[in-house]
Design an enzyme around this catalytic site. Structure first.
Site, PDB file in Angstrom:
ATOM      1  CD  GLU A  39      64.829 -24.393  37.721  1.00 47.34           C
ATOM      2  OE1 GLU A  39      65.605 -25.183  37.171  1.00 47.34           O
ATOM      3  OE2 GLU A  39      63.602 -24.429  37.549  1.00 47.34           O
TER       4      GLU A  39
ATOM      5  CE1 TYR B 204      69.910 -19.316  37.685  1.00 46.69           C
ATOM      6  CE2 TYR B 204      68.261 -20.938  38.303  1.00 46.69           C
ATOM      7  CZ  TYR B 204      68.824 -19.688  38.442  1.00 46.69           C
ATOM      8  OH  TYR B 204      68.284 -18.792  39.358  1.00 46.69           O
TER       9      TYR B 204
ATOM     10  CB  SER C 189      66.942 -20.660  42.414  1.00 45.95           C
ATOM     11  OG  SER C 189      65.980 -21.188  41.537  1.00 45.95           O
TER      12      SER C 189
HETATM   13  P1  NAP Z   1      67.684 -10.968  36.062  1.00 48.70           P
HETATM   14  O1  NAP Z   1      66.588  -9.991  35.808  1.00 48.70           O
HETATM   15  O2  NAP Z   1      68.100 -11.901  34.998  1.00 48.70           O
HETATM   16  O3  NAP Z   1      68.967 -10.127  36.548  1.00 48.70           O
HETATM   17  C1  NAP Z   1      70.239 -10.703  36.608  1.00 48.70           C
HETATM   18  C2  NAP Z   1      71.230  -9.621  36.947  1.00 48.70           C
HETATM   19  O4  NAP Z   1      72.550 -10.188  36.968  1.00 48.70           O
HETATM   20  C3  NAP Z   1      71.271  -8.481  35.908  1.00 48.70           C
HETATM   21  O5  NAP Z   1      71.497  -7.268  36.579  1.00 48.70           O
HETATM   22  C4  NAP Z   1      72.492  -8.845  35.074  1.00 48.70           C
HETATM   23  O6  NAP Z   1      73.083  -7.753  34.434  1.00 48.70           O
HETATM   24  C5  NAP Z   1      73.400  -9.383  36.171  1.00 48.70           C
HETATM   25  N1  NAP Z   1      74.515 -10.159  35.631  1.00 48.70           N
HETATM   26  C6  NAP Z   1      74.454 -11.202  34.781  1.00 48.70           C
HETATM   27  N2  NAP Z   1      75.691 -11.648  34.500  1.00 48.70           N
HETATM   28  C7  NAP Z   1      76.543 -10.851  35.186  1.00 48.70           C
HETATM   29  C8  NAP Z   1      77.954 -10.792  35.292  1.00 48.70           C
HETATM   30  N3  NAP Z   1      78.748 -11.637  34.617  1.00 48.70           N
HETATM   31  N4  NAP Z   1      78.515  -9.854  36.094  1.00 48.70           N
HETATM   32  C9  NAP Z   1      77.722  -8.954  36.754  1.00 48.70           C
HETATM   33  N5  NAP Z   1      76.386  -8.957  36.682  1.00 48.70           N
HETATM   34  C10 NAP Z   1      75.796  -9.908  35.908  1.00 48.70           C
HETATM   35  O7  NAP Z   1      67.329 -11.866  37.335  1.00 48.70           O
HETATM   36  P2  NAP Z   1      66.261 -11.605  38.515  1.00 48.70           P
HETATM   37  O8  NAP Z   1      64.977 -12.226  38.126  1.00 48.70           O
HETATM   38  O9  NAP Z   1      66.332 -10.218  38.934  1.00 48.70           O
HETATM   39  O10 NAP Z   1      66.873 -12.548  39.651  1.00 48.70           O
HETATM   40  C11 NAP Z   1      67.840 -12.066  40.563  1.00 48.70           C
HETATM   41  C12 NAP Z   1      68.610 -13.238  41.148  1.00 48.70           C
HETATM   42  O11 NAP Z   1      67.712 -14.117  41.810  1.00 48.70           O
HETATM   43  C13 NAP Z   1      69.345 -14.087  40.128  1.00 48.70           C
HETATM   44  O12 NAP Z   1      70.522 -14.562  40.753  1.00 48.70           O
HETATM   45  C14 NAP Z   1      68.395 -15.249  39.871  1.00 48.70           C
HETATM   46  O13 NAP Z   1      69.117 -16.368  39.447  1.00 48.70           O
HETATM   47  C15 NAP Z   1      67.818 -15.424  41.249  1.00 48.70           C
HETATM   48  N6  NAP Z   1      66.460 -15.980  41.319  1.00 48.70           N
HETATM   49  C16 NAP Z   1      65.472 -15.403  40.572  1.00 48.70           C
HETATM   50  C17 NAP Z   1      64.180 -15.887  40.676  1.00 48.70           C
HETATM   51  C18 NAP Z   1      63.053 -15.290  39.889  1.00 48.70           C
HETATM   52  O14 NAP Z   1      62.016 -15.948  39.756  1.00 48.70           O
HETATM   53  N7  NAP Z   1      63.179 -14.077  39.385  1.00 48.70           N
HETATM   54  C19 NAP Z   1      63.899 -16.961  41.571  1.00 48.70           C
HETATM   55  C20 NAP Z   1      64.939 -17.482  42.315  1.00 48.70           C
HETATM   56  C21 NAP Z   1      66.219 -16.981  42.198  1.00 48.70           C
HETATM   57  P3  NAP Z   1      72.580  -7.248  32.968  1.00 48.70           P
HETATM   58  O15 NAP Z   1      71.421  -6.312  33.263  1.00 48.70           O
HETATM   59  O16 NAP Z   1      73.781  -6.580  32.431  1.00 48.70           O
HETATM   60  O17 NAP Z   1      72.137  -8.465  32.206  1.00 48.70           O
HETATM   61  N1  GDD Z   2      61.355 -19.191  29.207  1.00 50.10           N
HETATM   62  C1  GDD Z   2      60.402 -19.938  28.627  1.00 50.10           C
HETATM   63  N2  GDD Z   2      60.057 -19.708  27.330  1.00 50.10           N
HETATM   64  N3  GDD Z   2      59.834 -20.926  29.354  1.00 50.10           N
HETATM   65  C2  GDD Z   2      58.851 -21.654  28.761  1.00 50.10           C
HETATM   66  C3  GDD Z   2      58.443 -21.425  27.443  1.00 50.10           C
HETATM   67  C4  GDD Z   2      59.084 -20.413  26.681  1.00 50.10           C
HETATM   68  O1  GDD Z   2      58.787 -20.174  25.519  1.00 50.10           O
HETATM   69  N4  GDD Z   2      57.446 -22.305  27.157  1.00 50.10           N
HETATM   70  C5  GDD Z   2      57.237 -23.020  28.259  1.00 50.10           C
HETATM   71  N5  GDD Z   2      58.093 -22.650  29.241  1.00 50.10           N
HETATM   72  C6  GDD Z   2      58.199 -23.258  30.566  1.00 50.10           C
HETATM   73  C7  GDD Z   2      59.623 -23.682  30.946  1.00 50.10           C
HETATM   74  O2  GDD Z   2      59.943 -24.936  30.340  1.00 50.10           O
HETATM   75  C8  GDD Z   2      59.471 -23.761  32.463  1.00 50.10           C
HETATM   76  O3  GDD Z   2      58.940 -24.991  32.837  1.00 50.10           O
HETATM   77  C9  GDD Z   2      58.448 -22.667  32.787  1.00 50.10           C
HETATM   78  O4  GDD Z   2      57.846 -22.304  31.548  1.00 50.10           O
HETATM   79  C10 GDD Z   2      59.048 -21.424  33.438  1.00 50.10           C
HETATM   80  O5  GDD Z   2      60.140 -20.980  32.643  1.00 50.10           O
HETATM   81  P1  GDD Z   2      60.878 -19.588  32.946  1.00 50.10           P
HETATM   82  O6  GDD Z   2      59.891 -18.488  32.995  1.00 50.10           O
HETATM   83  O7  GDD Z   2      62.012 -19.478  31.997  1.00 50.10           O
HETATM   84  O8  GDD Z   2      61.371 -19.761  34.449  1.00 50.10           O
HETATM   85  P2  GDD Z   2      62.135 -20.954  35.205  1.00 50.10           P
HETATM   86  O9  GDD Z   2      61.151 -21.538  36.173  1.00 50.10           O
HETATM   87  O10 GDD Z   2      62.800 -21.865  34.280  1.00 50.10           O
HETATM   88  O11 GDD Z   2      63.273 -20.153  35.984  1.00 50.10           O
HETATM   89  C11 GDD Z   2      62.955 -18.954  36.692  1.00 50.10           C
HETATM   90  O12 GDD Z   2      62.600 -19.247  38.022  1.00 50.10           O
HETATM   91  C12 GDD Z   2      63.657 -19.828  38.800  1.00 50.10           C
HETATM   92  C13 GDD Z   2      63.061 -20.104  40.196  1.00 50.10           C
HETATM   93  O13 GDD Z   2      62.392 -21.320  40.196  1.00 50.10           O
HETATM   94  C14 GDD Z   2      64.200 -18.039  36.598  1.00 50.10           C
HETATM   95  O14 GDD Z   2      63.867 -16.765  37.097  1.00 50.10           O
HETATM   96  C15 GDD Z   2      65.343 -18.594  37.441  1.00 50.10           C
HETATM   97  O15 GDD Z   2      66.393 -17.623  37.491  1.00 50.10           O
HETATM   98  C16 GDD Z   2      64.812 -18.865  38.860  1.00 50.10           C
HETATM   99  O16 GDD Z   2      65.836 -19.383  39.683  1.00 50.10           O
END
Ligand code: NAP
Ligand code: GDD
Length: 340
Positions: free
Chosen positions: A136, A158, A134
């Site tokens: 992050e 995280y 990520s």
């Molecule tokens: P998401 O929608 O939160 O999906 C997370 C998945 O992990 C869900 O299927 C969840 O199952 C499963 N999970 C959580 N805890 C588990 C456990 N203990 N055992 C088995 N499965 C578990 O996340 P996403 O946005 O699709 O992201 C996919 C991956 O990419 C994650 O690893 C995330 O950290 C990473 N990532 C995401 C982003 C982004 O912007 N979306 C960016 C960079 C990296 P449930 O449905 O049961 O909750």
């Molecule tokens: N969730 C959330 N809720 N975020 C908020 C809010 C709120 O009410 N208000 C402001 N934010 C700001 C957070 O502080 C952060 O700076 C930004 O919005 C994005 O928050 P999220 O959408 O929760 O995403 P993230 O950037 O923290 O994390 C996501 O992206 C990562 C990749 O950079 C997640 O998908 C992570 O799993 C992923 O790795």
């Protein structure tokens, strides 16, 4: 037929990846954790479409906290490719549940790698592994745009858990010759995004405000900047990484950055609303440590994978608002009934 195993298949990315792989002729196996409620809505359509004597989507009960269960699934499935998408993926939640986040997001990846290593040694069959790293990891960024050589400085439990998973993936490649890749993916969103992430929280609320179901939206830091792409584009990059002759790390991003405020402005404006009339700041949503700015350079992925994003920021916002407007209108017209 190639067989892939996907953890986190019920999540946003898991659902797009399963669709992508099935369309390419894969037999897809997914790990689903136990829940008291029906939890596989994002892949329900795939389950229905692929039913039959030889189903193309097979689900297995498992949990990233349970290493022996993961090993058994890997033995039974004998996958050619494993995509590790499962994680406690909410940055804000990780401050409240740091130990759980470390167990699932960091050690969970190690448990899966151990299962793969044992299986590969026992059968001699190569298993290619994708780890969902990520942006992050960059946290307090050292330079902009971030690429594969930018130093890491995670800012949340995280981010630190993902850092462990990232390095253990590389370590298993260097130690045991595993074909293991890390995709350093910047934020990617879609109409299937979880509702507690900021983009979907905004589009859900803005559309509900538009149809008269709510009045206010409470948010935290509006000045944080993110590089937001479309999840459907990003899962293709995961697959491309595993088709290369050698494993590596790749940044996947759009090279554009926008603030949470800009996202609000654009989402509300699409509905003919002014976000300033509806958004309230709530300190509950501020994080103990924030990532202020992310913008990624995917030059290596363009060069080596031939990958580039197809959806820009305004199209992404429009896509999410339009789908959520339909959901909000249906909620207004047919309010959900709670059973006794
Ligand atoms: P998401 O929608 O939160 O999906 C997370 C998945 O992990 C869900 O299927 C969840 O199952 C499963 N999970 C959580 N805890 C588990 C456990 N203990 N055992 C088995 N499965 C578990 O996340 P996403 O946005 O699709 O992201 C996919 C991956 O990419 C994650 O690893 C995330 O950290 C990473 N990532 C995401 C982003 C982004 O912007 N979306 C960016 C960079 C990296 P449930 O449905 O049961 O909750
Ligand atoms: N969730 C959330 N809720 N975020 C908020 C809010 C709120 O009410 N208000 C402001 N934010 C700001 C957070 O502080 C952060 O700076 C930004 O919005 C994005 O928050 P999220 O959408 O929760 O995403 P993230 O950037 O923290 O994390 C996501 O992206 C990562 C990749 O950079 C997640 O998908 C992570 O799993 C992923 O790795």
């Amino acid at each position: 037929m190639k067989r892939a195993l996907v953890t986190g298949i019920t999540g946003q990315d898991g659902s797009y990846l399963a669709e992508f792989l099935i369309a390419r002729g894969y037999e897809v196996h997914g790990i689903v954790r136990r829940s008291s409620a029906a939890g596989a809505q994002r892949i329900e359509h795939l389950r229905r479409e692929t039913l039959g004597p030889a189903p193309r989507l097979v689900l297995h009960d498992g949990d990233m906290a349970d290493g022996s269960g993961l090993a058994r699934i890997v033995r039974e499935v004998r996958p050619a490719e494993v995509y590790n998408l499962a994680a406690q993926s909410h940055v804000g939640v990780s401050f409240d549940q740091p130990t759980y986040t470390a167990d699932v997001t960091a050690v969970g990846a190690l448990r899966l790698l151990e299962a793969i290593r044992d299986q590969q040694e026992a059968t001699g069959e190569q298993i290619r592994f994708y780890q969902a790293s990520s942006s992050e990891l960059y946290g307090r960024v050292a330079s902009t745009p971030q690429d594969e050589s930018t130093p890491f400085h995670p800012r949340s439990p995280y981010g630190v858990a993902k850092l462990y998973a990232h390095w253990i993936t590389i370590n298993y490649r260097e130690s045991y010759g595993l074909f293991s890749c890390c995709g350093i993916l910047f934020n990617h969103e879609s109409p299937r995004r979880g509702e507690s992430f900021v983009t979907r929280k905004i589009t859900r609320a803005a559309t509900r405000i538009k149809v008269g179901l709510q009045e206010k939206l409470r948010l935290g830091n509006l000045d944080a900047r993110r590089d937001w792409g479309f999840a459907g584009d990003y899962v293709e990059a995961m697959w491309l990484m595993l088709q290369q002759p050698t494993p590596s790390e790749y940044v996947i991003a759009t090279d554009e950055t926008h603030s949470v405020r800009e996202f609000c402005e654009m989402a509300f404006a699409r509905l003919g609303l002014d976000y300033r009339d509806h958004v309230e700041i709530d300190p509950r949503y501020f994080r103990p440590a924030e990532v202020d700015l992310l913008r990624g350079s995917a030059a290596k992925a363009r060069r080596e994978l031939g990958w580039s994003p197809s959806v820009n920021f305004s199209t992404l916002v429009g896509m999410m608002v339009d789908e959520d407007l339909q959901i909000a209108a249906a909620e207004r017209d047919h309010p959900p009934r709670t059973s006794m």
